[in-house]
Write a protein that holds these residues in place. Structure first.
Motif, PDB file in Angstrom:
ATOM      1  N   VAL A   1       0.929  -1.132  -0.067  1.00 35.66           N
ATOM      2  CA  VAL A   1       0.050   0.057   0.223  1.00 35.66           C
ATOM      3  C   VAL A   1       0.889   1.359  -0.019  1.00 35.66           C
ATOM      4  N   LEU A   2       0.874   1.888  -0.911  1.00 31.97           N
ATOM      5  CA  LEU A   2       1.664   3.260  -1.376  1.00 31.97           C
ATOM      6  C   LEU A   2       0.825   4.441  -1.073  1.00 31.97           C
ATOM      7  N   GLY A   3       1.037   5.160   0.041  1.00 26.68           N
ATOM      8  CA  GLY A   3       0.346   6.289   0.483  1.00 26.68           C
ATOM      9  C   GLY A   3      -1.147   6.095   0.536  1.00 26.68           C
ATOM     10  N   GLY A   4      -1.856   6.965   0.046  1.00 28.83           N
ATOM     11  CA  GLY A   4      -3.357   7.366   0.241  1.00 28.83           C
ATOM     12  C   GLY A   4      -3.816   7.268   1.888  1.00 28.83           C
ATOM     13  N   ARG A   5      -5.062   7.174   2.198  1.00 27.45           N
ATOM     14  CA  ARG A   5      -5.621   7.105   3.215  1.00 27.45           C
ATOM     15  C   ARG A   5      -6.018   6.078   3.956  1.00 27.45           C
ATOM     16  N   LEU A   6      -5.755   5.380   5.206  1.00 23.88           N
ATOM     17  CA  LEU A   6      -6.270   4.299   5.805  1.00 23.88           C
ATOM     18  C   LEU A   6      -6.902   4.640   7.303  1.00 23.88           C
ATOM     19  N   PRO A   7      -7.921   3.966   7.447  1.00 22.06           N
ATOM     20  CA  PRO A   7      -8.464   4.174   8.849  1.00 22.06           C
ATOM     21  C   PRO A   7      -7.512   3.053   9.704  1.00 22.06           C
ATOM     22  N   MET A   8      -7.221   3.723  10.822  1.00 18.88           N
ATOM     23  CA  MET A   8      -6.220   3.115  11.842  1.00 18.88           C
ATOM     24  C   MET A   8      -6.397   1.428  11.929  1.00 18.88           C
ATOM     25  N   PRO A   9      -7.634   1.064  12.227  1.00 19.08           N
ATOM     26  CA  PRO A   9      -7.903  -0.380  12.296  1.00 19.08           C
ATOM     27  C   PRO A   9      -7.372  -1.120  11.276  1.00 19.08           C
ATOM     28  N   LEU A  10      -7.616  -0.661   9.904  1.00 20.62           N
ATOM     29  CA  LEU A  10      -7.217  -1.274   8.598  1.00 20.62           C
ATOM     30  C   LEU A  10      -5.713  -1.235   8.576  1.00 20.62           C
ATOM     31  N   ALA A  11      -5.289  -0.129   8.933  1.00 24.78           N
ATOM     32  CA  ALA A  11      -3.537  -0.028   8.930  1.00 24.78           C
ATOM     33  C   ALA A  11      -2.824  -1.102   9.977  1.00 24.78           C
ATOM     34  N   ARG A  12      -3.471  -1.231  11.078  1.00 25.73           N
ATOM     35  CA  ARG A  12      -2.972  -2.391  11.741  1.00 25.73           C
ATOM     36  C   ARG A  12      -3.256  -3.818  11.284  1.00 25.73           C
ATOM     37  N   TYR A  13      -4.509  -3.968  10.748  1.00 31.17           N
ATOM     38  CA  TYR A  13      -4.661  -5.332  10.151  1.00 31.17           C
ATOM     39  C   TYR A  13      -3.753  -5.702   9.064  1.00 31.17           C
ATOM     40  N   LEU A  14      -3.750  -4.752   8.133  1.00 30.14           N
ATOM     41  CA  LEU A  14      -2.471  -5.003   7.143  1.00 30.14           C
ATOM     42  C   LEU A  14      -0.997  -5.181   7.650  1.00 30.14           C
ATOM     43  N   THR A  15      -0.558  -4.576   8.446  1.00 27.32           N
ATOM     44  CA  THR A  15       0.738  -4.497   8.733  1.00 27.32           C
ATOM     45  C   THR A  15       0.909  -5.832   9.594  1.00 27.32           C
ATOM     46  N   ARG A  16       0.101  -6.378  10.382  1.00 28.66           N
ATOM     47  CA  ARG A  16       0.216  -7.453  11.320  1.00 28.66           C
ATOM     48  C   ARG A  16      -0.019  -8.696  10.559  1.00 28.66           C
ATOM     49  N   HIS A  17      -0.460  -8.519   9.358  1.00 27.30           N
ATOM     50  CA  HIS A  17      -0.913  -9.712   8.374  1.00 27.30           C
ATOM     51  C   HIS A  17       0.023  -9.761   7.027  1.00 27.30           C
ATOM     52  N   GLY A  18       1.121  -9.036   7.444  1.00 27.42           N
ATOM     53  CA  GLY A  18       2.106  -9.435   6.142  1.00 27.42           C
ATOM     54  C   GLY A  18       2.023  -8.314   4.962  1.00 27.42           C
ATOM     55  N   ALA A  19       1.025  -7.238   5.263  1.00 26.49           N
ATOM     56  CA  ALA A  19       1.341  -6.358   4.071  1.00 26.49           C
ATOM     57  C   ALA A  19       2.405  -5.313   4.376  1.00 26.49           C
ATOM     58  N   VAL A  20       2.897  -4.665   3.481  1.00 28.72           N
ATOM     59  CA  VAL A  20       3.747  -3.589   3.294  1.00 28.72           C
ATOM     60  C   VAL A  20       2.946  -2.258   3.190  1.00 28.72           C
ATOM     61  N   VAL A  21       2.900  -1.129   4.304  1.00 24.63           N
ATOM     62  CA  VAL A  21       2.332  -0.170   4.310  1.00 24.63           C
ATOM     63  C   VAL A  21       3.374   0.917   4.193  1.00 24.63           C
ATOM     64  N   LEU A  22       3.561   1.976   3.186  1.00 24.37           N
ATOM     65  CA  LEU A  22       4.262   3.038   3.142  1.00 24.37           C
ATOM     66  C   LEU A  22       3.350   4.160   3.318  1.00 24.37           C
ATOM     67  N   PRO A  23       3.628   4.950   4.449  1.00 24.10           N
ATOM     68  CA  PRO A  23       2.599   6.125   4.700  1.00 24.10           C
ATOM     69  C   PRO A  23       2.643   7.377   3.887  1.00 24.10           C
ATOM     70  N   PRO A  24       1.771   7.972   3.898  1.00 30.01           N
ATOM     71  CA  PRO A  24       1.801   9.261   2.934  1.00 30.01           C
ATOM     72  C   PRO A  24       2.850  10.281   3.376  1.00 30.01           C
ATOM     73  N   ALA A  25       3.174  10.871   2.606  1.00 23.39           N
ATOM     74  CA  ALA A  25       4.203  11.870   3.122  1.00 23.39           C
ATOM     75  C   ALA A  25       3.851  13.528   2.961  1.00 23.39           C
ATOM     76  N   PRO A  26       3.056  13.765   4.053  1.00 22.37           N
ATOM     77  CA  PRO A  26       2.340  15.083   4.065  1.00 22.37           C
ATOM     78  C   PRO A  26       3.129  16.321   3.962  1.00 22.37           C
ATOM     79  N   HIS A  27       4.503  16.267   4.151  1.00 24.40           N
ATOM     80  CA  HIS A  27       5.524  17.433   4.014  1.00 24.40           C
ATOM     81  C   HIS A  27       5.971  17.457   2.873  1.00 24.40           C
ATOM     82  N   ALA A  28       5.820  16.562   1.894  1.00 24.34           N
ATOM     83  CA  ALA A  28       6.344  16.563   0.557  1.00 24.34           C
ATOM     84  C   ALA A  28       5.421  17.426  -0.280  1.00 24.34           C
ATOM     85  N   PRO A  29       5.797  18.298  -1.194  1.00 22.83           N
ATOM     86  CA  PRO A  29       4.989  19.134  -2.027  1.00 22.83           C
ATOM     87  C   PRO A  29       4.372  18.576  -3.189  1.00 22.83           C
ATOM     88  N   VAL A  30       4.721  17.098  -3.198  1.00 22.53           N
ATOM     89  CA  VAL A  30       3.995  16.331  -4.399  1.00 22.53           C
ATOM     90  C   VAL A  30       3.720  14.940  -3.766  1.00 22.53           C
TER      91      VAL A  30
END
Length: 369
Positions: A46-75
């Motif tokens: 999962v590359l960026g985007g918006r995730l509710p916290m329960p989903l983010a926890r589920y994904l990371t605990r079950h082997g998905a790779v979640v790269l968080p958004p970069a809110p301070h980047a201009p693009v």
């Protein structure tokens, strides 16, 4: 499989595609967490985007790779599509060029405090990989001709009008015109490809002469360009191709703002990635107008794959325009002829003085394939 919309994700799930094969780019999953919850997500990225916290926890605990958004980047480093001129120049009228995403991205890329930041370097590299994929999607199936030339050519110079006329002819032959996406000869080529007919091009050239250069005021130069572009798009027939040209600029050259006449803009942080991407995608040939160091670099980058091409490779034409310029002012042509001696690439090299002849060479190659 790159997934860039909720609809595409639903389609992949309906087809039974394993989630481990998917790369979700910039999706807003706030209201669609149920699509992934309770499934086998090992290997999902999962590359960026918006995730509710329960989903983010589920994904990371079950082997998905979640790269968080970069809110301070201009693009958005994970974006799945190329830019539009309006997007890069957003806020220009209200706040000036310095506040636009384009100017902010350049400042971010050159910031002394961030230049050696490993995280920022990863974000910039990720952005450029995503941009390459998006550009491939835009150009897939299209014959592309590259038009190279210097950034200093003014809008009120006769050579600017000639370059626009060249690109107009190439686009009318069904070719997509690709440029470095900057001002000068690059802007002229994108303008010519965009213009739906010769009267529209003539009118655009007349109007643009009021602000002939991006120096000293990028804002005025871009604002007039956006006005002219809007009028050209309004005159475009409904059945006209929606991809006549692309611009492939770089934030490495921050003093060269992107021109606004491209249908699509693929802008890169890495100039090396951008240069290779522009030349390698110019499959129908390359026309090189007068230029200096950057254009000379592009000439020799374009020559290298032709020099080493095997016997089964089809060599598209490389056409240099301006006999005196390329033999005396910038004596590149003698070096090219020496390299081409007794090699197949000799037949692909052309030196002409006439833009009409350059267009004829490229168009004949395209139509004869």
């Amino acid at each position: 499989m790159d997934i860039e919309s909720i609809e595409a994700l639903r389609g992949a799930l309906d087809e039974g595609v394993p989630l481990g094969r998917l790369r979700l780019q910039g999706l807003d999953l706030t209201d669609d967490a149920a699509l992934l919850t309770g499934r086998d997500v090992e290997g999902l990225v999962v590359l960026g985007g918006r995730l509710p916290m329960p989903l983010a926890r589920y994904l990371t605990r079950h082997g998905a790779v979640v790269l968080p958004p970069a809110p301070h980047a201009p693009v958005d480093p994970y974006r799945g599509h190329v830019y539009t001129p309006d997007e890069l120049y957003a806020g220009l009228t209200e706040h000036g060029y310095g506040a636009t995403p384009d100017a902010r991205a350049y400042a971010w890329s050159r910031s002394a405090s961030l230049r050696h930041d490993a995280y920022v370097a990863v974000l910039r590299a990720t952005h450029d990989v995503a941009m390459e994929d998006a550009l491939d999607g835009v150009l897939r199936g299209h014959p592309v001709v590259g038009v190279m030339g210097g950034h200093a050519l003014r809008r009120d110079d006769s050579a600017y009008a000639e370059a626009a006329g060249l690109a107009h002819r190439l686009a009318r032959h069904g070719l997509v015109v690709a440029t470095g996406g900057g001002p000068g000869a690059m802007e002229a080529a994108n303008l010519g490809a965009l213009a739906p007919d010769e009267p529209a091009l003539t009118d655009a050239l007349r109007r643009l002469g009021a602000v002939p250069s991006f120096v000293p005021d990028i804002g005025a130069w871009a604002a007039l360009g956006l006005e002219v572009r809007a009028d050209l798009l309004a005159r475009r027939p409904a059945d006209a191709p929606q991809t006549c040209s692309v611009g492939i600029p770089t934030w490495f050259y921050g003093h060269e703002p992107p021109n606004v006449f491209c249908d699509h803009v693929a802008k890169f942080f890495s100039n090396a990635v951008r240069e290779d991407g522009l030349l390698s995608r110019s499959t129908a040939g390359i026309v090189v107008l007068r230029g200096a160091a950057g254009t000379v670099q592009e000439v020799f980058q374009a020559v290298t794959p032709r020099y080493y091409a095997d016997d089964d490779s089809e060599l598209s034409p490389l056409v240099l325009v301006g006999v005196e310029h390329w033999t005396v002012t910038m004596p590149v042509w003698p070096a090219l002829r020496a390299l081409a001696a007794d090699r197949r690439m000799a037949s692909a090299l052309h030196l002409v003085d006439s833009l009409a002849e350059a267009a004829q060479i490229v168009s004949a190659h395209h139509l004869g394939r």
